[in-house]
Motif scaffolding. Structure first.
Motif, PDB file in Angstrom:
ATOM      1  N   SER A 178       3.839   2.691  17.638  1.00 28.74           N
ATOM      2  CA  SER A 178       4.670   3.325  16.320  1.00 28.74           C
ATOM      3  C   SER A 178       3.488   3.996  15.607  1.00 28.74           C
ATOM      4  O   SER A 178       2.426   3.439  15.273  1.00 28.74           O
ATOM      5  N   LEU A 179       4.084   5.070  14.974  1.00 29.33           N
ATOM      6  CA  LEU A 179       3.152   6.116  13.937  1.00 29.33           C
ATOM      7  C   LEU A 179       3.930   6.356  12.881  1.00 29.33           C
ATOM      8  O   LEU A 179       5.279   6.777  13.002  1.00 29.33           O
ATOM      9  N   LYS A 180       3.179   6.072  11.664  1.00 23.78           N
ATOM     10  CA  LYS A 180       3.965   6.563  10.283  1.00 23.78           C
ATOM     11  C   LYS A 180       2.803   7.057   9.588  1.00 23.78           C
ATOM     12  O   LYS A 180       1.729   6.873   9.572  1.00 23.78           O
ATOM     13  N   VAL A 181       3.278   8.502   9.124  1.00 23.86           N
ATOM     14  CA  VAL A 181       2.562   9.113   8.274  1.00 23.86           C
ATOM     15  C   VAL A 181       3.348   9.427   6.888  1.00 23.86           C
ATOM     16  O   VAL A 181       4.373   9.913   7.005  1.00 23.86           O
ATOM     17  N   ASN A 182       2.548   9.462   5.819  1.00 24.44           N
ATOM     18  CA  ASN A 182       3.271   9.645   4.601  1.00 24.44           C
ATOM     19  C   ASN A 182       2.521  10.306   3.533  1.00 24.44           C
ATOM     20  O   ASN A 182       1.333   9.853   3.371  1.00 24.44           O
ATOM     21  N   PHE A 183       2.911  11.474   2.685  1.00 27.37           N
ATOM     22  CA  PHE A 183       1.983  12.269   1.903  1.00 27.37           C
ATOM     23  C   PHE A 183       2.880  12.156   0.703  1.00 27.37           C
ATOM     24  O   PHE A 183       3.992  12.551   0.518  1.00 27.37           O
ATOM     25  N   GLY A 184       2.184  11.767  -0.627  1.00 30.37           N
ATOM     26  CA  GLY A 184       3.081  12.194  -1.856  1.00 30.37           C
ATOM     27  C   GLY A 184       2.197  12.135  -2.986  1.00 30.37           C
ATOM     28  O   GLY A 184       0.808  11.920  -2.952  1.00 30.37           O
ATOM     29  N   SER A 214      -1.571  11.391  -9.029  1.00 27.85           N
ATOM     30  CA  SER A 214      -2.172  10.997  -7.834  1.00 27.85           C
ATOM     31  C   SER A 214      -1.836  11.894  -6.574  1.00 27.85           C
ATOM     32  O   SER A 214      -0.484  12.483  -6.541  1.00 27.85           O
ATOM     33  N   TYR A 215      -2.687  12.288  -5.555  1.00 30.62           N
ATOM     34  CA  TYR A 215      -2.158  12.780  -4.497  1.00 30.62           C
ATOM     35  C   TYR A 215      -2.733  11.753  -3.246  1.00 30.62           C
ATOM     36  O   TYR A 215      -3.852  11.483  -3.247  1.00 30.62           O
ATOM     37  N   GLN A 216      -1.689  11.200  -2.608  1.00 31.02           N
ATOM     38  CA  GLN A 216      -1.970  10.300  -1.573  1.00 31.02           C
ATOM     39  C   GLN A 216      -1.507  10.444  -0.343  1.00 31.02           C
ATOM     40  O   GLN A 216      -0.491  10.807  -0.062  1.00 31.02           O
ATOM     41  N   ILE A 217      -2.259  10.126   0.853  1.00 31.07           N
ATOM     42  CA  ILE A 217      -1.857  10.187   2.131  1.00 31.07           C
ATOM     43  C   ILE A 217      -1.999   8.660   2.874  1.00 31.07           C
ATOM     44  O   ILE A 217      -3.030   7.998   2.548  1.00 31.07           O
ATOM     45  N   ASP A 218      -1.043   8.270   3.693  1.00 28.51           N
ATOM     46  CA  ASP A 218      -0.892   6.844   4.045  1.00 28.51           C
ATOM     47  C   ASP A 218      -0.600   6.948   5.761  1.00 28.51           C
ATOM     48  O   ASP A 218       0.368   7.563   5.693  1.00 28.51           O
ATOM     49  N   LEU A 219      -1.413   6.317   6.286  1.00 29.27           N
ATOM     50  CA  LEU A 219      -0.840   6.213   7.708  1.00 29.27           C
ATOM     51  C   LEU A 219      -0.916   4.560   8.256  1.00 29.27           C
ATOM     52  O   LEU A 219      -1.482   3.920   7.834  1.00 29.27           O
ATOM     53  N   SER A 220      -0.092   4.675   9.079  1.00 26.36           N
ATOM     54  CA  SER A 220       0.236   3.273   9.814  1.00 26.36           C
ATOM     55  C   SER A 220       0.492   3.261  11.146  1.00 26.36           C
ATOM     56  O   SER A 220       1.421   4.139  11.716  1.00 26.36           O
ATOM     57  N   TYR A 221      -0.136   2.599  12.124  1.00 28.09           N
ATOM     58  CA  TYR A 221      -0.207   2.469  13.411  1.00 28.09           C
ATOM     59  C   TYR A 221       0.089   1.265  13.993  1.00 28.09           C
ATOM     60  O   TYR A 221      -0.592   0.362  13.737  1.00 28.09           O
TER      61      TYR A 221
END
Length: 788
Positions: free
Chosen positions: A542-548, A583-590
């Motif tokens: 499973s892979l998740k990517v979020n940018f905010g 803020s400018y943030q990128i978050d990944l989860s695998y």
């Protein structure tokens, strides 16, 4: 005033006509794999028409669950590596859910013990669900401290019973604590002001790492601790439980009693918790304050004893398509302030007075009242929630006026009095446009007023008004690929009053005044946005990517503080010219999982425009009896890091787990690290767990944890480095069957090898005081009532 608010919230129940109330269905059972081994599966309660999720939770370590559902709801069971199962027909309890290994689908979560690590399959955020059992088994005195075994989560602490959470190196007003839908206030006052939440009173906790400003508002830049409302009894009856705790360090004693009841559609629950401890014990004979080397007699910090009393009471009513409840709670704490870090220190004032449990001057008295109303209901393809809350935070610091060089005032011994009143209203709605698409939107409003008293000055009187609106679109493609995107707009009006302090000469007023801060007015309107994907690659991945991008408005203490903060052992000064932080943030989860092995990795990166931080100036304060001067500053900065978790379940009743986290940051203006950055940490553990069924002994659990913390040499200018440490903790738990319900016994030893070490985030680190040595812990949980 408080009674008027309470009755106003209770009047909300009359909004719903009586024909909406109906009996619900109680469902209880067990979840196992095909070999009949228990699975702590994720269980979602969903509306069968709109697919909206009302709640979600984990089955316990034995695979057992119990829940109330309404006639138009279904249960969805999921676990990584197993096929999703949906329960729509409800036979007599208990039901048995046997899950098969997946060959075509992926579920929602990677599960590590009592914790779901990847979270909802439709969310692009890295979210965790922590069970009540994990919080209780942590053997921590504070709610924030109970989360320190979770990679990426740490705490800023100050002695016994006071701690604040830190997620990925961010804390204070960058971490939002959401208690039953209402943002917990009080964090903006400083690190020595704890969360004022009873860890016993947290049944279900959701941890959201990374940027969450879109849904939760400006204070959720770094993450959210979401304390979910406790579930009522699933059938008519009365249940009660009492727990007792003791820790050898500081001679801590705690007691908590919890009672739940239900009659037809009405339910209630309540808790009463009391704790007390003696002076803080440390393995040290001296410390450094304001340039002096001073003694610590009998390895006890004089006048650091304290006690706390908390109660909460909830009454609610079940609706055919939802529920509505009101909770009233009070958290009260009285704690001494270390005598050797207030005013002008002397060895005489530090001598042992023969009573390690008395609370003399200086001391702090904290009271936090909350009245919270939660209402949720569904109608067709719409799911709605409304939360209303009132909070009153009262903090008094008392001391002898003469030790600060300040003349007598009518306030007597009240050095600092802060009184914060906050009203909050939230409304959220989810509209299901079709089976695969839903639209979420919400409104938030908050108004607060802070008053000031006392002969010292730290934070001025102020008023604040905050409002926000958001819109999020979620879509699923073939139930394997999910994407979301949203926008938010927040506005803030802040008015800070000028504070003038009289100038004295030999205790006589001179008629002159010193301006500690000017009038400050801030009016701000700022947008936020976020988007991401959640991709179920195959049955094991499973892979998740979020940018905010999020914003945070400067707090009053950052803009206008100018005084001695004794709990932090320093003089703090604000800057009225600070602007909104972005803020400018990128978050990944695998995540990957097989039948016996699971792991997850979550890297992140962020850039901050106008990051606000508190840093040592390298100068001593001009105020009498104080120490160093710290200043609020604002620079561009960047953060990078991540977490890694792994777990292996052996066939010999032994489980292995590993967790690590790392944060790297950099001030893009000074070309130096930012202060108070958590060091690299690695936590490994072994658990032996077995159902024994020997006489009255039902279950035993043995845990051995090894924590290795690297040296923190990445420090800001004028900040101390901290050496690394290696700690060993031992825990033993047992269930004993006495009557119908098991009695739980918990024994543990923290810092088994009695290491002398420093915590880089501890406020006592500033005056060279180490963390506690070996600490023996005993806990007992006794069910005393079960009437159905």
């Amino acid at each position: 005033m408080n009674s008027v608010i309470l009755w106003s919230f209770l009047a909300l129940f009359s909004f719903f006509p009586e024909n909406l109330f109906a009996q619900e269905i109680r469902v209880a059972g067990f979840v196992t794999d095909r070999n009949n081994q228990p699975l702590p599966a994720m269980i979602e309660v969903k509306n069968s028409y709109s697919d909206s999720i009302r709640t979600r939770f984990l089955a316990n370590e034995r695979g057992a669950f119990e829940v109330l559902i309404y006639r138009d709801e279904v249960l969805v069971f999921s676990h990584l590596g197993y096929e999703i199962q949906e329960l729509t027909a409800f036979a007599a309890s208990p039901v048995r859910i046997k899950m098969s290994e997946s060959v075509t689908e992926l579920e929602v979560a990677v599960v590590f013990g009592d914790r779901a690590v990847i979270g909802s399959r439709e969310s692009s955020m890295s979210d965790l669900i922590v069970s009540k059992e994990e919080i209780q088994n942590s053997q921590s005195l504070t709610f924030a401290g109970a989360l320190e075994k979770i990679p990426g989560v740490s705490s800023i602490n100050l002695g016994v019973g006071v701690a604040k959470p830190v997620i990925r190196g961010l804390g204070f007003n960058r971490i939002l604590v959401n208690d039953k839908g209402i943002k917990q206030e009080g964090q903006q006052w400083g690190a020595d002001h704890g969360l004022e939440i009873d860890a016993h009173d947290v049944e279900r906790l959701e941890i959201l790492k990374g940027p969450n400003s879109l849904k939760y508002g400006p204070d959720a830049m770094g993450g959210v601790l979401n304390i979910l409302p406790e579930q009522p009894l699933h059938r008519d009856g009365l249940e009660g439980e009492a727990s007792f705790d003791h820790q050898s360090n500081s001679q801590y004693f705690g007691q908590s009693v919890h009672v739940k009841g239900r009659i037809d559609n009405w339910y209630s629950m309540g808790r009463l918790t009391h704790s007390s401890h003696g002076d803080y014990q440390v393995p040290a004979e001296s410390y450094v304050y304001a340039g002096y080397v001073l003694p610590i007699f009998n390895e006890r910090l004089k006048n650091t004893a304290g006690n706390a009393l908390h109660f909460s009471a909830t009454v609610g009513k079940i609706l055919s398509h939802g529920k509505s409840q009101v909770t009233v709670s009070r958290f009260g704490q009285q704690a001494g302030i270390f005598t050797g870090a207030v005013g002008i220190p002397t060895a005489f004032s530090l001598e042992d007075d023969g009573n390690s449990r008395d609370i003399g001057l200086p001391r702090q008295l904290n009271t936090h009242w909350k009245v919270i109303s939660n209402t949720q209901w569904t109608s067709g393809n719409r799911a709605m929630e409304m939360d209303l809350g009132f909070q009153r935070n009262i903090r008094h610091e008392e001391s002898f006026p003469h030790i600060h060089g300040v003349g007598p005032t009518p306030s007597g011994n009240l050095a600092l009095g802060l009184d914060l009143s906050t009203f909050t209203a939230n409304y959220r709605e989810v509209l299901h446009l079709n089976k695969d698409t839903r639209l979420s939107y919400g409104l938030m409003g908050q108004t607060m007023r802070n008053g000031y008293q006392g002969f010292e000055f730290l934070l001025p009187a102020y008023s604040s008004h905050l409002a926000g609106v958001y819109l999020i679109l979620n879509q699923s493609i073939e139930d394997r690929f999910h994407w979301n995107a949203g926008l938010r707009l927040d506005g803030n009006i802040l008015n800070i009053e000028e504070h003038l302090q009289a100038v004295y000469n030999r205790l006589e007023p001179t008629g002159e005044f010193d301006q500690r801060n000017p009038d400050v007015e801030k009016r701000t309107l700022s947008p936020s946005f976020s988007g991401g994907i959640s991709w179920e690659i195959n049955p094991s991945n499973s892979l998740k990517v979020n940018f905010g991008s999020g914003v945070r408005f400067p707090t009053p203490i950052e803009l206008a503080s100018n005084g001695i903060h004794h709990g932090n052992f320093r003089h703090e000064i604000g800057d009225k010219n600070l602007v909104t932080e972005r803020s400018y943030q990128i978050d990944l989860s695998y995540g990957w999982s097989s039948e016996n092995f699971s792991f997850g990795i979550s890297p992140f990166g962020s850039v901050y425009r106008g990051y606000i931080y508190l840093a040592p100036s390298g100068r001593f304060s001009p105020l009498p009896g104080s120490s160093t001067l710290w200043e609020y500053k604002q620079d561009d900065a960047t953060f990078f890091g991540g977490e890694f978790s792994a777990a292996y379940k052996s066939p010999f009743h032994v489980d292995f787990r590993l967790g690590m986290d790392y944060v790297w940051n950099y001030n893009l203006v000074s070309n130096l690290p930012l202060p108070l950055t958590p060091p690299f940490s690695l936590l490994s553990g072994i658990t032996y767990k077995r159902d024994v069924k020997i006489g009255i002994l039902e279950k035993i659990v043995l845990e051995l944890d090894f924590r290795q913390v690297a040296a923190q040499n990445m420090v800001a200018r004028n900040e101390r480095t901290t050496a690394g440490s290696q700690l060993i903790d031992l825990t033993m738990r047992a269930s004993i069957k006495l009557g119908k319900n098991p009695l739980e016994i918990n024994f543990g030893v923290k810092n088994l090898t009695h290491q002398s070490y420093f915590n880089h985030l501890s406020r006592y680190r500033l005056i060279n005081i180490p963390e506690p040595g070996r600490n023996f812990i005993v806990g007992l949980s006794i069910p005393f009532m079960n009437i159905h």
